[in-house]
Design a protein around this motif. Structure first.
Motif, short mmCIF file in Angstrom:
data_model
loop_
_atom_site.label_atom_id
_atom_site.label_comp_id
_atom_site.label_asym_id
_atom_site.label_seq_id
_atom_site.Cartn_x
_atom_site.Cartn_y
_atom_site.Cartn_z
N ALA A 68 10.10 16.30 20.34
CA ALA A 68 9.63 15.79 19.06
C ALA A 68 10.79 15.45 18.14
O ALA A 68 11.90 15.98 18.28
N ASN A 69 10.49 14.59 17.17
CA ASN A 69 11.39 14.23 16.10
C ASN A 69 10.74 14.76 14.83
O ASN A 69 9.62 14.34 14.49
N VAL A 70 11.40 15.68 14.14
CA VAL A 70 10.78 16.43 13.04
C VAL A 70 11.70 16.43 11.82
O VAL A 70 12.89 16.69 11.94
N TYR A 71 11.11 16.15 10.66
CA TYR A 71 11.81 16.28 9.39
C TYR A 71 11.29 17.53 8.69
O TYR A 71 10.07 17.72 8.59
N VAL A 72 12.19 18.40 8.23
CA VAL A 72 11.78 19.62 7.53
C VAL A 72 12.43 19.64 6.15
O VAL A 72 13.53 19.12 5.95
N GLU A 73 11.71 20.26 5.23
CA GLU A 73 12.24 20.43 3.88
C GLU A 73 11.85 21.82 3.40
O GLU A 73 10.67 22.18 3.45
N PHE A 74 12.83 22.57 2.96
CA PHE A 74 12.61 23.92 2.46
C PHE A 74 13.15 23.98 1.03
O PHE A 74 14.26 23.53 0.76
N ARG A 75 12.33 24.55 0.12
CA ARG A 75 12.74 24.67 -1.29
C ARG A 75 12.51 26.10 -1.76
O ARG A 75 11.52 26.72 -1.40
N TRP A 76 13.42 26.56 -2.59
CA TRP A 76 13.24 27.85 -3.24
C TRP A 76 13.98 27.82 -4.57
O TRP A 76 14.78 26.93 -4.83
N HIS A 77 13.68 28.79 -5.40
CA HIS A 77 14.29 28.85 -6.73
C HIS A 77 15.26 30.02 -6.77
O HIS A 77 14.92 31.14 -6.38
N ASP A 78 16.48 29.74 -7.22
CA ASP A 78 17.49 30.77 -7.39
C ASP A 78 18.05 30.62 -8.80
O ASP A 78 18.94 29.80 -9.03
N PRO A 79 17.51 31.38 -9.77
CA PRO A 79 17.93 31.21 -11.16
C PRO A 79 19.42 31.47 -11.38
O PRO A 79 20.00 31.00 -12.36
N ARG A 80 20.06 32.17 -10.47
CA ARG A 80 21.50 32.44 -10.59
C ARG A 80 22.33 31.16 -10.46
O ARG A 80 23.49 31.13 -10.85
N LEU A 81 21.72 30.09 -9.90
CA LEU A 81 22.44 28.83 -9.69
C LEU A 81 22.19 27.81 -10.80
O LEU A 81 22.72 26.70 -10.74
N ALA A 82 21.39 28.17 -11.79
CA ALA A 82 21.11 27.26 -12.90
C ALA A 82 22.42 26.93 -13.62
O ALA A 82 23.29 27.79 -13.79
N ALA A 83 22.55 25.65 -14.01
CA ALA A 83 23.78 25.19 -14.66
C ALA A 83 23.45 24.52 -15.98
O ALA A 83 22.33 24.07 -16.21
N ALA A 84 24.44 24.42 -16.85
CA ALA A 84 24.24 23.81 -18.18
C ALA A 84 24.04 22.31 -18.08
O ALA A 84 23.32 21.72 -18.88
N ASP A 85 24.68 21.67 -17.11
CA ASP A 85 24.52 20.21 -17.01
C ASP A 85 23.23 19.88 -16.26
O ASP A 85 22.61 20.72 -15.64
N SER A 86 22.83 18.62 -16.32
CA SER A 86 21.55 18.22 -15.71
C SER A 86 21.76 17.47 -14.40
O SER A 86 20.90 16.72 -13.98
N VAL A 87 22.87 17.70 -13.75
CA VAL A 87 23.20 16.97 -12.53
C VAL A 87 22.96 17.87 -11.32
O VAL A 87 23.37 19.02 -11.29
#
Length: 149
Positions: free
Chosen positions: A35-54
């Motif tokens: 098979a040919n499979v695309y996967v996407e995993f997302r999670w939130h890590d507030p420790r990585l939040a940054a002041a800029d919006s990039v």
């Protein structure tokens, strides 16, 4: 590196989307499929939040990740770079495209009229459900609901 949520003793939720783009072959004799499979995993890590919006790309070894493993993989090729996209709010996204062989036990009692169910078994190596919890991403549609014969 510790996982997000460890301080509050809650599981880190991994929002998961799996898109099967193609099934090239189903081999009932070897109980496998290609098979040919695309996967996407997302999670939130507030420790990585940054002041800029990039958003920025971060190397695999620079932040915590759930050490995702496809258990029933046999021989896979990855086609995307091994990195994470991290938003300014601390949302982490891992995207990968896999192509290759997967093992799949098949119930062949009704051969040749059976319809094998093809599965992708995903785990976070070294973690249990009380630490890392995979859930279907509610923002993504189900990728495939077709039985291949």
């Amino acid at each position: 590196m510790s996982r997000p949520g460890l301080e509050s003793q809650s599981a880190t939720t991994i929002y998961t989307a799996i898109f099967v783009t193609d099934v090239d072959e189903v081999d009932s004799a070897s109980q496998s499929f290609v098979a040919n499979v695309y996967v996407e995993f997302r999670w939130h890590d507030p420790r990585l939040a940054a002041a800029d919006s990039v958003s920025q790309n971060v190397a695999f070894d620079k932040i915590w990740h759930p050490r995702i493993q496809i258990v029933n993989q046999q021989h896979l090729f990855k086609t995307f770079p091994e990195s994470f996209e991290v938003s300014a709010t601390g949302d982490v996204t891992y995207r990968q495209r896999y192509w290759g062989d997967f093992s799949q036990p098949m119930n062949l009692k009704e051969f040749p009229m059976d319809s094998p169910k093809l599965e992708f078994q995903i785990v976070a190596v070294g973690y249990d459900e009380s630490e890392v919890l995979f859930v279907q991403n509610p923002l993504e549609p189900l990728a495939l609901q077709t039985n291949y014969q």
